[in-house]
Motif scaffolding. Sequence first.
Motif, short mmCIF file in Angstrom:
data_model
loop_
_atom_site.label_atom_id
_atom_site.label_comp_id
_atom_site.label_asym_id
_atom_site.label_seq_id
_atom_site.Cartn_x
_atom_site.Cartn_y
_atom_site.Cartn_z
N VAL A 397 0.84 -1.20 0.00
CA VAL A 397 0.00 0.00 0.00
C VAL A 397 0.87 1.24 0.00
N LEU A 398 1.87 1.28 0.87
CA LEU A 398 2.74 2.45 0.96
C LEU A 398 3.66 2.56 -0.25
N GLN A 399 4.08 1.41 -0.79
CA GLN A 399 4.91 1.48 -2.00
C GLN A 399 4.13 2.08 -3.16
N ALA A 400 2.86 1.69 -3.30
CA ALA A 400 2.03 2.23 -4.38
C ALA A 400 1.81 3.73 -4.22
N LEU A 401 1.57 4.17 -2.98
CA LEU A 401 1.40 5.60 -2.72
C LEU A 401 2.66 6.37 -3.08
N GLY A 402 3.80 5.89 -2.62
CA GLY A 402 5.05 6.58 -2.89
C GLY A 402 5.38 6.61 -4.37
N LEU A 403 5.17 5.49 -5.06
CA LEU A 403 5.46 5.44 -6.49
C LEU A 403 4.63 6.45 -7.27
N SER A 404 3.36 6.58 -6.91
CA SER A 404 2.50 7.53 -7.62
C SER A 404 3.01 8.96 -7.46
N GLN A 405 3.52 9.31 -6.29
CA GLN A 405 4.03 10.65 -6.05
C GLN A 405 5.37 10.88 -6.75
N ILE A 406 6.21 9.86 -6.80
CA ILE A 406 7.48 9.98 -7.51
C ILE A 406 7.24 10.26 -9.00
N LEU A 407 6.32 9.50 -9.59
CA LEU A 407 6.02 9.69 -11.01
C LEU A 407 5.39 11.05 -11.27
N ARG A 408 4.62 11.55 -10.31
CA ARG A 408 3.98 12.86 -10.46
C ARG A 408 4.99 14.00 -10.41
#
Length: 442
Positions: A397-408
């Motif tokens: 869950v936290l990996q998905a959240l972080g990845l979305s912000q990195i890509l943004r």
Amino acid sequence: MSPRSTALPGDPPGGRRAIGVWGTGVAVYFVAIIFRTSLGVAGIDATERFHIGASALSTFSILQLLVYAGMQIPVGLLVDRLGTKKVLALGTVLFTTGQLGFALAHSYGTALACRALLGCGDAMTFISVLRLGARWFPARNGPMIAQVAALFGMAGNLVSTVVLARLLHDAGWTRTFAGSAAAGLIVLVLMLAFLEDHPEGCGPAAGPRLGKGFVRQQIASAWHEPGTRLGMWVHFTTQFPAMVFLLLWGMPFLVEAQGLTRGTAGSLLTLVVLVNMAVGLVYGQIIGRHHAARLPLVLGTLGATALLWALAIGWPGAHAPLWLLITLCAVLGACGPASMIGFDFARPANPPERQGTASGIVNMGGFIASMTTLLAVGLLLDATHDDYTLAFASVFVLQALGLSQILRLRGRTERRERERIVASRVATVHVPVRPGGGGLRA
């Protein structure tokens, strides 16, 4: 980090004196990491000493990390205003007192208070060491300096997994933790005797007076930079799987869920630390030579971690094979070096007088993620009667959240860095006209 390296104009000189002073600060950080991670090898002993369950055990590390994360921005501001030596001295006193108190504690409440005190002191170390590196070494050495500092921190983790684990078995709780507290006193004396904030003649410009809105403006200015926010999310996404594993839940997972002996589990935790140390040097060299490699290294580490974590907890059958657990621990060893790349996004985005604040924001990311996951795993273990598969799935869950912000944020950061490079070239190109005509480019 060679002492003979030639500094660019305006850079600190580096050299052997720089290595000695910076090494003193790193020694403080090394001891802080030993104290921080000491609970990771004592989790099972702690449940027996304080008569607590999984969620109560996780509260030790959660509270310690909560204090640590909450202190990051205040500590960054303190480092920017007071300098490294004063902040490191205070931090050393606090984490040493916390470790000694933890050794003597017999009640759960007292032990919690001691871990909070330890976390407060620990929070003052890494940002201070980053600031020392920036003040004593040329800017181009920044990525390697940060990775080497983290390497020595992992060496402290290695002491916990190898030395403290054995001492706990041989000497018992009180002697082990009280004896380790002596290391805090030693580095405090060394720091007070040898550490200096900056080389002679290379002190920072006098900062503005502390006005009513100074703190708010300092934080807002650092946060406004996309590089600071990207650095925070990189740290958030990459650091926490290994930290959760090493700090608390790795040993119980390997022993209780995977059926390994304590000796074998301890060896796997040691593997995480050793790989971390080796990969940190490799990542530092790569980024120092190829700045564009930062994000690919982050995304590659994130993907490999998610894949191996999923295979380990989802393996059909009672236990995952040993080769898979070894591979998982090797991949987890790359998480720490990948998280350090977050500082390489924030460092060039902020001026020297804001470096501590920006570093605090970045460093807060990984510890918020670690704290959240520690709590989630503990609660899920209690709720599911020690189902590690479900509890450890919270990592995704936290990996998905972080990845979305990195890509943004990656596009914004790249554009801002290009603008900064162009502006820097325009500002540094000067063509004075000589009396006889012709020019000289400086």
